[in-house]
Design an enzyme around this catalytic site. Structure first.
Site, PDB file in Angstrom:
ATOM      1  N   ASP A 285      -9.792  15.269-124.741  1.00  0.00           N
ATOM      2  CA  ASP A 285     -10.071  14.382-125.973  1.00  0.00           C
ATOM      3  C   ASP A 285      -8.639  14.129-126.718  1.00  0.00           C
ATOM      4  O   ASP A 285      -7.923  15.306-126.723  1.00  0.00           O
ATOM      5  CB  ASP A 285     -11.240  15.016-127.015  1.00  0.00           C
ATOM      6  CG  ASP A 285     -11.711  13.905-127.863  1.00  0.00           C
ATOM      7  OD1 ASP A 285     -11.396  12.837-127.815  1.00  0.00           O
ATOM      8  OD2 ASP A 285     -12.228  14.196-128.832  1.00  0.00           O
TER       9      ASP A 285
ATOM     10  N   ARG B 288      -5.812   9.257-130.252  1.00  0.00           N
ATOM     11  CA  ARG B 288      -4.866   9.609-131.605  1.00  0.00           C
ATOM     12  C   ARG B 288      -3.468  10.010-131.127  1.00  0.00           C
ATOM     13  O   ARG B 288      -2.581   9.576-131.992  1.00  0.00           O
ATOM     14  CB  ARG B 288      -5.716  10.988-132.044  1.00  0.00           C
ATOM     15  CG  ARG B 288      -6.902  10.497-133.003  1.00  0.00           C
ATOM     16  CD  ARG B 288      -7.802  11.658-133.052  1.00  0.00           C
ATOM     17  NE  ARG B 288      -8.689  11.710-132.108  1.00  0.00           N
ATOM     18  CZ  ARG B 288      -9.735  12.743-131.867  1.00  0.00           C
ATOM     19  NH1 ARG B 288      -9.811  13.592-132.712  1.00  0.00           N
ATOM     20  NH2 ARG B 288     -10.482  12.675-130.824  1.00  0.00           N
TER      21      ARG B 288
ATOM     22  N   ARG C  29      -3.231   2.590-126.935  1.00  0.00           N
ATOM     23  CA  ARG C  29      -3.853   3.645-126.462  1.00  0.00           C
ATOM     24  C   ARG C  29      -3.700   3.950-124.738  1.00  0.00           C
ATOM     25  O   ARG C  29      -3.958   5.094-124.349  1.00  0.00           O
ATOM     26  CB  ARG C  29      -5.454   3.235-126.478  1.00  0.00           C
ATOM     27  CG  ARG C  29      -5.864   3.165-128.007  1.00  0.00           C
ATOM     28  CD  ARG C  29      -7.326   2.698-128.105  1.00  0.00           C
ATOM     29  NE  ARG C  29      -8.439   3.627-127.344  1.00  0.00           N
ATOM     30  CZ  ARG C  29      -8.772   4.710-127.922  1.00  0.00           C
ATOM     31  NH1 ARG C  29      -8.197   5.114-129.332  1.00  0.00           N
ATOM     32  NH2 ARG C  29      -9.680   5.648-127.221  1.00  0.00           N
TER      33      ARG C  29
ATOM     34  N   THR D 158     -20.422   8.501-119.307  1.00  0.00           N
ATOM     35  CA  THR D 158     -21.333   7.335-119.124  1.00  0.00           C
ATOM     36  C   THR D 158     -21.038   6.425-120.326  1.00  0.00           C
ATOM     37  O   THR D 158     -21.175   5.314-120.306  1.00  0.00           O
ATOM     38  CB  THR D 158     -22.702   7.654-119.125  1.00  0.00           C
ATOM     39  OG1 THR D 158     -23.171   8.753-120.053  1.00  0.00           O
ATOM     40  CG2 THR D 158     -23.276   8.159-117.741  1.00  0.00           C
TER      41      THR D 158
ATOM     42  N   ASN E 225     -18.263   6.053-122.100  1.00  0.00           N
ATOM     43  CA  ASN E 225     -16.957   5.234-122.029  1.00  0.00           C
ATOM     44  C   ASN E 225     -17.036   4.024-121.598  1.00  0.00           C
ATOM     45  O   ASN E 225     -16.402   3.103-121.827  1.00  0.00           O
ATOM     46  CB  ASN E 225     -16.088   6.149-121.163  1.00  0.00           C
ATOM     47  CG  ASN E 225     -15.492   7.295-121.863  1.00  0.00           C
ATOM     48  OD1 ASN E 225     -14.954   8.524-121.089  1.00  0.00           O
ATOM     49  ND2 ASN E 225     -15.622   7.417-123.215  1.00  0.00           N
TER      50      ASN E 225
ATOM     51  N   ARG F 155     -16.528   1.096-123.863  1.00  0.00           N
ATOM     52  CA  ARG F 155     -15.068   0.781-124.410  1.00  0.00           C
ATOM     53  C   ARG F 155     -14.758  -0.806-124.067  1.00  0.00           C
ATOM     54  O   ARG F 155     -15.193  -1.223-123.012  1.00  0.00           O
ATOM     55  CB  ARG F 155     -14.098   1.779-124.001  1.00  0.00           C
ATOM     56  CG  ARG F 155     -14.349   3.059-124.336  1.00  0.00           C
ATOM     57  CD  ARG F 155     -13.368   4.219-124.228  1.00  0.00           C
ATOM     58  NE  ARG F 155     -13.660   5.558-125.120  1.00  0.00           N
ATOM     59  CZ  ARG F 155     -12.780   6.441-125.516  1.00  0.00           C
ATOM     60  NH1 ARG F 155     -11.327   6.299-124.950  1.00  0.00           N
ATOM     61  NH2 ARG F 155     -13.276   7.588-125.967  1.00  0.00           N
TER      62      ARG F 155
ATOM     63  N   LEU G 130     -20.169  19.214-127.528  1.00  0.00           N
ATOM     64  CA  LEU G 130     -20.242  19.017-126.120  1.00  0.00           C
ATOM     65  C   LEU G 130     -20.132  17.476-125.619  1.00  0.00           C
ATOM     66  O   LEU G 130     -19.890  17.314-124.390  1.00  0.00           O
ATOM     67  CB  LEU G 130     -21.404  19.805-125.234  1.00  0.00           C
ATOM     68  CG  LEU G 130     -21.148  21.337-125.285  1.00  0.00           C
ATOM     69  CD1 LEU G 130     -22.561  21.699-124.813  1.00  0.00           C
ATOM     70  CD2 LEU G 130     -20.040  21.588-124.279  1.00  0.00           C
TER      71      LEU G 130
HETATM   72  C1  FPP Z   1     -10.340  10.928-124.433  1.00  0.00           C
HETATM   73  O1  FPP Z   1      -9.394  10.350-125.335  1.00  0.00           O
HETATM   74  C2  FPP Z   1      -9.995  10.815-123.021  1.00  0.00           C
HETATM   75  C3  FPP Z   1     -10.679  10.001-122.204  1.00  0.00           C
HETATM   76  C4  FPP Z   1     -11.726   9.327-122.610  1.00  0.00           C
HETATM   77  C5  FPP Z   1     -10.295   9.757-120.955  1.00  0.00           C
HETATM   78  C6  FPP Z   1      -9.423  10.869-120.318  1.00  0.00           C
HETATM   79  C7  FPP Z   1      -8.608  10.492-119.071  1.00  0.00           C
HETATM   80  C8  FPP Z   1      -7.298  10.578-118.746  1.00  0.00           C
HETATM   81  C9  FPP Z   1      -6.847  11.811-119.108  1.00  0.00           C
HETATM   82  C10 FPP Z   1      -6.516   9.888-118.001  1.00  0.00           C
HETATM   83  C11 FPP Z   1      -6.909   9.630-116.640  1.00  0.00           C
HETATM   84  C12 FPP Z   1      -7.735  10.605-115.717  1.00  0.00           C
HETATM   85  C13 FPP Z   1      -7.364  11.381-114.920  1.00  0.00           C
HETATM   86  C14 FPP Z   1      -8.346  12.300-114.091  1.00  0.00           C
HETATM   87  C15 FPP Z   1      -6.130  11.334-114.030  1.00  0.00           C
HETATM   88  P1  FPP Z   1      -9.787   9.398-126.316  1.00  0.00           P
HETATM   89  O2  FPP Z   1      -9.371   7.951-125.816  1.00  0.00           O
HETATM   90  O3  FPP Z   1     -11.161   9.479-126.414  1.00  0.00           O
HETATM   91  O4  FPP Z   1      -9.035   9.844-127.580  1.00  0.00           O
HETATM   92  P2  FPP Z   1      -9.325   9.466-129.064  1.00  0.00           P
HETATM   93  O5  FPP Z   1     -10.763  10.139-129.262  1.00  0.00           O
HETATM   94  O6  FPP Z   1      -8.361  10.093-129.791  1.00  0.00           O
HETATM   95  O7  FPP Z   1      -9.589   8.079-129.177  1.00  0.00           O
END
Ligand code: FPP
Length: 240
Positions: free
Chosen positions: A17, A21, A30, A63, A65, A68, A192
């Protein structure tokens, strides 16, 4: 404490996560946070190899996501495809098998093809398992398992009384995967978020304020050190 003295969890699951940010704090889009996050994935796979963590499960796309903006979903899918292209040789070198949990058939066809290719290529690897949770949601997984069992009962292949925890777990995406011992979450949130609700019942939870793109070997080692100090009782009285 040196790494050699640590009690190493067999299975670590990570809620990655804070990509957004991390990017915002730097005045970046982002997409840059996600790109840097993919680099953290590479570092953590290396760390697992170094410390002997056999199973690593990453919550890469939930699911939820899908809600977005389309452009962000596209960025994440592109990064995933790129990761599979760039890192499959690392997985081979470390003899790591790739696996996926979640609704793989909802992913873009090109991503599915690439995932299948790397899963096939690495299927005989025995040094570790990297599981990507993609279009994954724990509640949907539980409903799917309940439906599969109900279908077996109505077909006369299973008795209601024979449904137990073992049979239920066998219908989850994670069938064959041991439960996580340690769940790590980055960016400070302590929840979680629909990740491995059944499987993480007795997992130790470790949260860091570091955003995922900043997460690396040292954070991972901190989590392993903390895990080593935990007394796991699984509802009993002594360390199991
Ligand atoms: C959370 O950050 C992260 C994700 C929704 C996706 C994770 C993806 C990656 C690490 C990149 C690609 C994946 C692989 C396996 C190569 P957020 O966008 O929710 O952060 P925020 O809460 O600060 O907005």
């Amino acid at each position: 404490m040196s790494a050699e003295n640590l009690r190493i969890p067999r299975h670590v699951a990570i809620i990655m996560d804070g990509n957004g940010r991390w990017a915002r704090e730097r005045g970046l889009p982002r997409s840059e946070g996600h790109r840097a996050g993919a680099e953290s994935v590479r570092r953590v796979v290396e760390a697992c190899n170094e410390f002997g963590v056999h199973y690593l499960t990453l919550y890469a796309f939930s699911t939820e996501n899908w809600q977005r903006p389309k452009s962000e979903v596209q960025t994440l899918m592109r990064l995933l495809r790129q990761f599979l292209e760039d890192r499959s040789s690392d997985l081979q070198r470390h003899c790591i098998r790739l696996d996926v949990i979640g609704e793989m058939n909802r992913l873009p066809a090109a991503v599915q093809r690439r995932l299948r290719k790397v899963m096939d290529e690495t299927s005989a690897n025995t040094n570790g398992v990297l599981t990507l949770a993609l279009s994954y949601g724990s509640r949907a997984e539980l409903v799917r398992a309940a439906r599969a069992l109900a279908a077996k009962v109505s077909a006369g292949d299973l008795k209601v009384g024979d449904i137990d925890e073992r049979r239920f777990a066998a219908e989850l995406y994670t069938a064959g995967l041991p439960d996580p011992d340690l769940v790590i979450r980055t960016a400070g949130e302590q929840r979680l978020s629909n990740f491995l609700l059944w499987q993480a019942s007795y997992a130790e939870f470790w949260v860091t304020s570091a955003c995922w793109p900043d997460f690396g070997r040292e954070h991972f080692l901190d989590a392993l050190r903390d895990f080593s100090r935990r007394q796991r009782r699984f509802g009993g009285v002594a360390d199991a």
